[in-house]
Design an enzyme around this catalytic site. Structure first.
Site, mmCIF file in Angstrom:
data_model
loop_
_atom_site.group_PDB
_atom_site.id
_atom_site.type_symbol
_atom_site.label_atom_id
_atom_site.label_comp_id
_atom_site.label_asym_id
_atom_site.label_seq_id
_atom_site.Cartn_x
_atom_site.Cartn_y
_atom_site.Cartn_z
ATOM 1 N N CYS A 25 54.265 -58.196 27.972
ATOM 2 C CA CYS A 25 54.085 -57.149 28.970
ATOM 3 C C CYS A 25 52.764 -57.386 29.690
ATOM 4 C CB CYS A 25 54.064 -55.789 28.266
ATOM 5 S SG CYS A 25 53.781 -54.404 29.365
ATOM 6 N N LEU A 26 52.772 -57.238 31.004
ATOM 7 C CA LEU A 26 51.540 -57.446 31.773
ATOM 8 C C LEU A 26 50.457 -56.432 31.386
ATOM 9 C CD1 LEU A 26 53.000 -58.307 35.293
ATOM 10 C CD2 LEU A 26 52.076 -59.873 33.574
ATOM 11 N N GLN A 43 52.591 -48.982 35.512
ATOM 12 C CA GLN A 43 51.582 -49.993 35.155
ATOM 13 C C GLN A 43 50.504 -50.176 36.218
ATOM 14 O OE1 GLN A 43 54.963 -52.825 34.069
ATOM 15 N NE2 GLN A 43 53.294 -53.567 32.781
ATOM 16 N N HIS A 76 58.680 -47.958 30.486
ATOM 17 C CA HIS A 76 57.364 -47.659 31.086
ATOM 18 C C HIS A 76 57.407 -46.351 31.868
ATOM 19 C CE1 HIS A 76 54.850 -51.097 30.181
ATOM 20 N NE2 HIS A 76 55.745 -51.955 30.619
ATOM 21 N N HIS A 78 63.014 -52.553 29.192
ATOM 22 C CA HIS A 78 61.555 -52.582 28.978
ATOM 23 C C HIS A 78 60.841 -51.843 30.120
ATOM 24 C CE1 HIS A 78 57.696 -54.924 27.947
ATOM 25 N NE2 HIS A 78 57.440 -54.351 29.107
ATOM 26 N N GLU A 79 61.232 -52.150 31.355
ATOM 27 C CA GLU A 79 60.563 -51.524 32.512
ATOM 28 C C GLU A 79 60.886 -50.035 32.594
ATOM 29 O OE1 GLU A 79 58.255 -53.139 33.734
ATOM 30 O OE2 GLU A 79 58.873 -55.090 32.984
ATOM 31 N N GLY A 86 58.625 -58.586 35.449
ATOM 32 C CA GLY A 86 58.938 -57.184 35.696
ATOM 33 C C GLY A 86 57.667 -56.364 35.762
#
Ligand code: NI
Length: 167
Positions: free
Chosen positions: A91-92, A51, A137, A133-134, A46
């Site tokens: 998370c990236l 991000q 962000h 989660h996304e 994701g």
């Protein structure tokens, strides 16, 4: 298509609240394609526009094993959530950190797709967690903010040290 640089926690830009997308045009479709390419290359399941320092309400997700189920959510809204589950998240933007977070286990989300058409999707478990989660962000929230202050401080210190070693 192009790979986009991913912001790393504790970059303050990750705390920006994203604004709704007014028109789903070619620029947005290009950003969606670049975000998907960046997510797959990372590799991740994701990625939110936040991000990649684009503060628009869009996320891409693919929780399949063979990269065959790409979902793009534009201006996503949670219209239902229920149940509870606890799973390890990564998370990236927080490389190398995996921590357990409590989330709703079932959600219903409404969004626009890359053609600007509205859709409603019911999701459970991993997909439900990933969407939550996304979407966090887009509100400027990183998953480590669900952890204790002490843990957050440790993670910050570790990532700052890592970035110094890399550059
Ligand atoms: Ni993330």
């Amino acid at each position: 298509m192009a790979l986009l640089p991913i912001l790393h926690y504790p970059d303050p830009r990750l705390h920006t609240r994203a604004t709704p997308i007014k028109t789903v045009d070619a620029t947005i479709r290009k950003l969606a394609a670049d975000m998907a390419e960046t997510m797959y290359a990372a590799p991740g399941i994701g990625l939110a526009a936040t991000q990649v320092n684009q503060h628009l309400r869009m996320v891409v997700i693919d929780v399949s094993d063979d990269k065959s189920e790409l979902l793009t959510f534009i201006n996503p809204e949670l219209i239902e959530k229920s149940g509870e589950c606890e799973g390890e998240e990564g998370c990236l933007s927080v490389p190398g950190i995996y921590e357990t977070v409590k989330r709703a286990s079932h959600i219903v989300v409404r969004a626009l797709n890359v053609d600007g058409k509205e859709f409603v999707l019911a999701a459970d478990d991993l997909l439900a967690v990933c969407i939550q989660h996304e979407m966090d962000h887009l509100d400027g929230k990183v998953f480590v903010e669900y952890l204790s202050r002490l843990k957050q401080t440790r993670i910050k210190a570790k990532l700052i040290k890592q970035s110094r070693e890399t550059f």
